[in-house]
Design an enzyme around this catalytic site. Structure first.
Site, mmCIF file in Angstrom:
data_model
loop_
_atom_site.group_PDB
_atom_site.id
_atom_site.type_symbol
_atom_site.label_atom_id
_atom_site.label_comp_id
_atom_site.label_asym_id
_atom_site.label_seq_id
_atom_site.Cartn_x
_atom_site.Cartn_y
_atom_site.Cartn_z
ATOM 1 N N ARG A 3 4.095 15.430 2.351
ATOM 2 C CA ARG A 3 4.687 13.836 2.929
ATOM 3 C C ARG A 3 6.119 13.906 2.366
ATOM 4 N NH1 ARG A 3 2.510 10.427 0.583
ATOM 5 N NH2 ARG A 3 0.302 11.697 -0.687
ATOM 6 N N LEU B 64 5.882 7.022 -0.383
ATOM 7 C CA LEU B 64 6.979 7.879 -0.114
ATOM 8 C C LEU B 64 7.397 8.941 -1.113
ATOM 9 C CD1 LEU B 64 8.887 4.400 1.635
ATOM 10 C CD2 LEU B 64 7.717 5.989 2.439
ATOM 11 N N HIS C 115 3.645 -7.395 -2.334
ATOM 12 C CA HIS C 115 2.333 -7.255 -3.201
ATOM 13 C C HIS C 115 2.268 -8.361 -3.408
ATOM 14 C CE1 HIS C 115 0.518 -4.132 -5.581
ATOM 15 N NE2 HIS C 115 -0.313 -5.560 -6.286
ATOM 16 N N ASP D 126 4.946 0.175 -7.457
ATOM 17 C CA ASP D 126 4.789 -1.284 -7.472
ATOM 18 C C ASP D 126 5.822 -1.380 -8.585
ATOM 19 O OD1 ASP D 126 2.852 -1.066 -5.534
ATOM 20 O OD2 ASP D 126 1.215 -1.658 -6.594
ATOM 21 N N GLU E 270 2.856 -14.704 1.322
ATOM 22 C CA GLU E 270 3.353 -13.682 1.617
ATOM 23 C C GLU E 270 4.620 -13.952 3.423
ATOM 24 O OE1 GLU E 270 0.469 -9.986 0.131
ATOM 25 O OE2 GLU E 270 0.594 -10.694 2.117
HETATM 26 C C1 GRF Z 1 -0.294 -7.476 2.540
HETATM 27 O O1 GRF Z 1 -1.607 -7.876 1.379
HETATM 28 C C2 GRF Z 1 0.192 -7.213 1.391
HETATM 29 O O2 GRF Z 1 0.690 -7.620 0.297
HETATM 30 C C3 GRF Z 1 0.011 -5.663 1.391
HETATM 31 O O3 GRF Z 1 -1.347 -5.031 2.348
HETATM 32 C C4 GRF Z 1 -1.257 -6.182 3.064
HETATM 33 C C5 GRF Z 1 -0.883 -6.198 4.225
HETATM 34 O O4 GRF Z 1 -1.609 -7.059 5.299
HETATM 35 N N1 GRF Z 1 1.299 -4.771 0.374
HETATM 36 P P1 GRF Z 1 -0.756 -7.479 7.326
HETATM 37 O O5 GRF Z 1 -0.715 -5.689 7.194
HETATM 38 O O6 GRF Z 1 0.675 -7.661 7.053
HETATM 39 O O7 GRF Z 1 -1.689 -8.109 7.373
#
Ligand code: GRF
Length: 201
Positions: A64, A92, A108, A144, A173
């Site tokens: 990694r 990571l 998240h 997370d 998001e």
């Molecule tokens: C999102 O739901 C985010 O919360 C999670 O992965 C997904 C990514 O979606 N970590 P995208 O590739 O940005 O459409």
């Protein structure tokens, strides 16, 4: 100021961030998109936007940390100030997290610390939650679990099914990730222990 986005999938969050940069809301450039998947749609979105799109094949590295060192070489070339994880499906290494402490953000699809892991939306729905949401946080040493920058709730209606909930969550998001990045770029985020203080302008 340069930002790098790491993504493994569709890249809809990447697209929302590109759009916010193009509208002048985030006063920084996305200089680089890195993916661990050659077929990630995020790489196509980057190319279309004129951003350097880099595929790093995990199979080329014995650990990694070696993979992460390769990524760091790209970040250093561009003097990247912020690493944005947008659906990046790799953990990571401590090496990377240490090097960019409080400069790596993740999004998240739940109200952390509830529903950690890779299926936060479905898990909240299955559990029968009435409210879920979205969390933007800094990365720390645990999964997370880093200091929370922004959170926003999403109501779960009785008529919702996982796909409709997913749509609602993604909409939120795409709103709060650019917002969090903007705050960082404006130098308004201060991490004090678990807490992220947002300074007024
Ligand atoms: C999102 O739901 C985010 O919360 C999670 O992965 C997904 C990514 O979606 N970590 P995208 O590739 O940005 O459409």
């Amino acid at each position: 100021m340069n930002i790098a986005v790491f993504a493994s999938g569709r890249g809809t969050n990447l697209q929302a961030i590109i759009n916010a940069v193009n509208r002048g809301e985030i006063k920084a450039a996305i200089s680089l998109v890195i993916s661990d998947r050659i077929d990630a749609k995020a790489l196509d979105r980057a190319k279309k936007a004129g951003i350097e799109a880099v595929y790093i094949n995990p199979r080329d590295f014995s650990s990694r940390e070696e993979f992460d060192k390769k990524a760091v070489s790209y970040l250093e070339k561009d003097d990247v100030v912020l690493v944005v994880l947008a659906g990046f499906m790799r953990l990571l290494s401590p090496y990377f997290v240490d090097r960019y402490r409080n400069r790596i953000m993740n999004i998240h699809p739940s109200l952390l610390p509830s529903f950690k892991g890779t299926s936060g939306i479905k898990d909240a729905w299955k559990y029968g939650m009435k409210i879920t949401g979205v969390t933007v946080h800094f990365i720390n040493d645990d999964l997370d679990a880093g200091p929370i920058i922004l959170q926003k709730p999403v109501m779960i209606e009785e008529t919702d099914i996982p796909s409709s909930l997913e749509e609602k969550v993604h909409r939120v998001e795409h709103q709060i990730y650019p917002e969090a990045i903007k705050l960082f770029i404006e130098g308004r985020l201060e991490v004090i222990g678990r807490r992220v203080k947002i300074r007024a302008i």
